[in-house]
Design an enzyme around this catalytic site. Structure first.
Site, mmCIF file in Angstrom:
data_model
loop_
_atom_site.group_PDB
_atom_site.id
_atom_site.type_symbol
_atom_site.label_atom_id
_atom_site.label_comp_id
_atom_site.label_asym_id
_atom_site.label_seq_id
_atom_site.Cartn_x
_atom_site.Cartn_y
_atom_site.Cartn_z
ATOM 1 N N HIS A 1 0.835 -1.201 0.000
ATOM 2 C CA HIS A 1 0.000 0.000 0.000
ATOM 3 C C HIS A 1 0.873 1.256 0.000
ATOM 4 C CE1 HIS A 1 -3.960 -1.906 0.469
ATOM 5 N NE2 HIS A 1 -3.357 -2.777 1.260
ATOM 6 N N ASP B 1 -0.974 -5.236 6.102
ATOM 7 C CA ASP B 1 -2.039 -5.986 5.433
ATOM 8 C C ASP B 1 -1.759 -6.133 3.949
ATOM 9 O OD1 ASP B 1 -2.488 -3.165 5.145
ATOM 10 O OD2 ASP B 1 -4.459 -3.628 4.321
ATOM 11 N N GLU B 2 -2.275 -7.191 3.395
ATOM 12 C CA GLU B 2 -2.329 -7.412 1.950
ATOM 13 C C GLU B 2 -0.972 -7.189 1.270
ATOM 14 O OE1 GLU B 2 -6.992 -6.250 1.128
ATOM 15 O OE2 GLU B 2 -5.496 -4.636 1.050
ATOM 16 N N VAL B 3 0.067 -7.762 1.841
ATOM 17 C CA VAL B 3 1.403 -7.600 1.252
ATOM 18 C C VAL B 3 1.491 -8.400 -0.044
ATOM 19 C CG1 VAL B 3 3.879 -7.959 1.572
ATOM 20 C CG2 VAL B 3 2.462 -7.195 3.505
ATOM 21 N N ASN B 4 1.728 -7.691 -1.135
ATOM 22 C CA ASN B 4 1.840 -8.309 -2.460
ATOM 23 C C ASN B 4 3.300 -8.661 -2.717
ATOM 24 O OD1 ASN B 4 1.914 -8.932 -5.216
ATOM 25 N ND2 ASN B 4 0.273 -7.499 -5.697
#
Length: 551
Positions: free
Chosen positions: A283, A343-346
């Site tokens: 993010h 959160d939501e680590v790509n």
């Protein structure tokens, strides 16, 4: 004249409610009378009423020293308590919220004495602040008086809000209040609202309006998700190109140091903490607009493809940058806690980048991207703890089996949250719940009913596990929300979250709650808040208030 038992302390009065030994006429269903939101822990109201002349009513203070926080609160509540507006509805039919008939010979209440036992100079709201208060409005004294007792300024602020909600408009500058005893304190210490100023920028006046609403409903944490992929409105002194290149507009859509100080001070005077979130290591695309070396280059085959991904943990320069930035953040935001995301680590770009691959091989963690993320957070947390700050992370950090210190607070936001809460508290982590209170998800009708019935301690944990649940927060993510609709979408739906986090666990019937929520919304419209309707109007005008058209 009331029986002597009517003037003893509230917790003793509560013990004799069902006794036949008192002559006090107790209004057993005080919820219909007071319309208090959030509802107090303990309340006893009597049929005896007092009249208030708002022009001559006095707020008397008893403090150790001059208290600017209390003086400012009294100025605000003098206006909020005595509004000649639309709160008292004039309905042809009887309803649970109809204004009360006043006796022609009632006595006058002339003042309220506010006593704060502790210091209130240079005080800042914090995680374990004491918000308990006792409010007594009785008819024994002459002249008639009210008393508000609190150990801290924070308890006094909460008690003033309750006092203001007990007051009913009669005519012109004349108001009424029932004889009432209240002992009140929050069920949870963390009661928050998340705002997202990256997807859509929120002007300072909207943030102020939200803070006002939060104070009216005794919520005490503003979780400020200030930056994200879309934009970077935070103006950094150390790294000015973060906002000059990463914001939507560096002149109009940014928060200066003075803006942030303004928000924090506005919140402090209302007993609200400001916890800022700088989400890492994903993010973060807006960070790369000004400082692309922070992020990982994505590769197609053996060549960069022009895309950027999560922060690059293989470079010392990444952590040098973060160390400097978070030092500035720690100085600018006084709260003990900083939310560092997770959160939501790509990991797509990490997987394609040869520099990352070589680094992981040297660490002996090839292919273990959760270990690479663990490496990132260990270095970041070490830096933040060196700044004498504590940290909050999103639940993925725990879900990915990343080793994190036990003094980490974990923010639970995904579904199946009862299992998550159980597992986290079993391992002695303190937790905050967001999952069931995503207010940005809009549905038709009474969607706030589901918010009202969600309980942060509904996972069948032990007493010790329940004690680790700090509370929760209503979240208003900004993909479809900006200054034009933030307040109407957030409020009064967040009212149900506020009551769940403050009031007794046993108060869980949303159908009953609506009979307090509707008139309370009318009161808040009087105060200038923009709140959407609570219920569908019924045939006897339930759900209607005259100031609907004035918003």
């Amino acid at each position: 004249m009331l029986d002597i038992k009517c003037i003893i302390l509230p917790f003793i009065v509560l013990a004799i409610i069902n006794s036949n030994e008192t002559n006090c006429e107790i209004l057993r269903d005080a919820k219909d009378l007071a319309h208090l939101v959030p509802y107090p822990q303990q309340i006893v109201s009597y049929a005896t009423q007092l009249t208030i002349d708002s022009n001559n009513f006095k707020f008397v203070t008893k403090t150790k020293q001059k208290c600017d926080l209390l003086d400012d609160a009294i100025k605000r509540y003098r206006k909020l308590a005595f509004i000649n507006g639309c709160y008292n509805l004039h309905n042809e039919n009887k309803s649970p919220f109809e204004s009360i008939e006043l006796n022609p010979n009632e006595d006058y209440l002339t003042n309220i004495t506010i006593e704060v036992k502790g210091d209130c100079v240079d005080q800042w709201p914090h995680l374990h602040m004491d918000e308990m208060y006792t409010l007594r409005i009785d008819t024994q004294d002459f002249p008639k008086q009210a008393f508000l007792f609190a150990n801290t300024i924070w308890g006094a602020l909460r008690g003033l809000e309750t006092f203001s909600q007990l007051i009913q408009h009669k005519s012109d500058n004349t108001f009424a209040i029932n004889s009432t005893f209240i002992v009140d304190f929050p069920r949870f210490t963390y009661r928050g609202v998340l705002i997202d100023t990256s997807r859509h920028f929120l002007p300072i006046h909207v943030i102020h309006e939200n803070l006002e609403a939060m104070s009216y409903y005794k919520m005490n944490v503003l979780h400020w998700h200030i930056v994200d992929d879309q934009s970077f409105p935070y103006v950094s002194q150390e790294f000015p190109e973060l906002s000059s290149k990463g914001s939507y507009n560096p002149k109009t859509h940014v928060y200066s140091a003075e803006d942030i100080k303004n928000v924090i001070e506005f919140a402090r005077y209302r007993g609200i903490r400001v916890i800022v979130e700088f989400d890492t290591p994903s993010h973060c695309l807006s960070w790369g607009k000004g400082y692309p070396h922070l992020l990982t280059q994505c590769y197609s085959g053996d060549k960069p493809n022009g895309q950027l991904g999560a922060m690059n943990p293989s470079r010392n320069t990444t952590f040098e940058f973060l160390n400097s930035l978070f030092k500035e953040i720690a100085n600018r935001f006084p709260d003990q806690y900083i939310h560092i995301g997770g959160d939501e680590v790509n990991t797509t770009c990490w997987k394609s980048n040869p520099e990352i691959q070589l680094f992981m091989k040297d660490l002996g963690i090839s292919g273990e991207y959760d270990k690479l993320e663990e490496y990132f957070f260990k270095r970041l947390i070490k830096n933040i703890s060196g700044l004498n700050k504590s940290w909050i992370v999103w639940q993925e950090v725990f879900d990915r089996n990343i080793s994190i210190p036990n003094n980490t607070i974990v923010n639970v936001w995904k579904q199946n949250f009862n299992t998550e809460l159980y597992e986290l508290t079993k391992l002695d982590y303190e937790v905050i719940l967001s999952s069931c209170w995503y207010l940005n998800k809009i549905s038709y009708g009474y969607d706030w009913f589901q918010y009202y019935t969600c309980d942060p301690q509904g996972f069948n944990g032990t007493d010790h596990q329940n004690s680790l649940v700090l509370g929760g927060q209503a979240s208003m993510w900004g993909e479809w929300v900006d200054a034009s609709n933030f307040m109407t979408r957030t409020w009064p739906r967040a009212m149900s979250v506020a009551e769940r986090l403050w009031s007794p666990k046993s108060l869980s019937n949303a159908t009953e709650a609506q009979y307090r929520f509707v008139p309370n919304r009318c009161r808040m419209l009087e105060r200038g808040l923009r709140l959407q309707p609570v219920v569908e109007p019924k045939e006897y005008k339930f759900g209607f208030c005259r100031c609907d058209s004035d918003v």
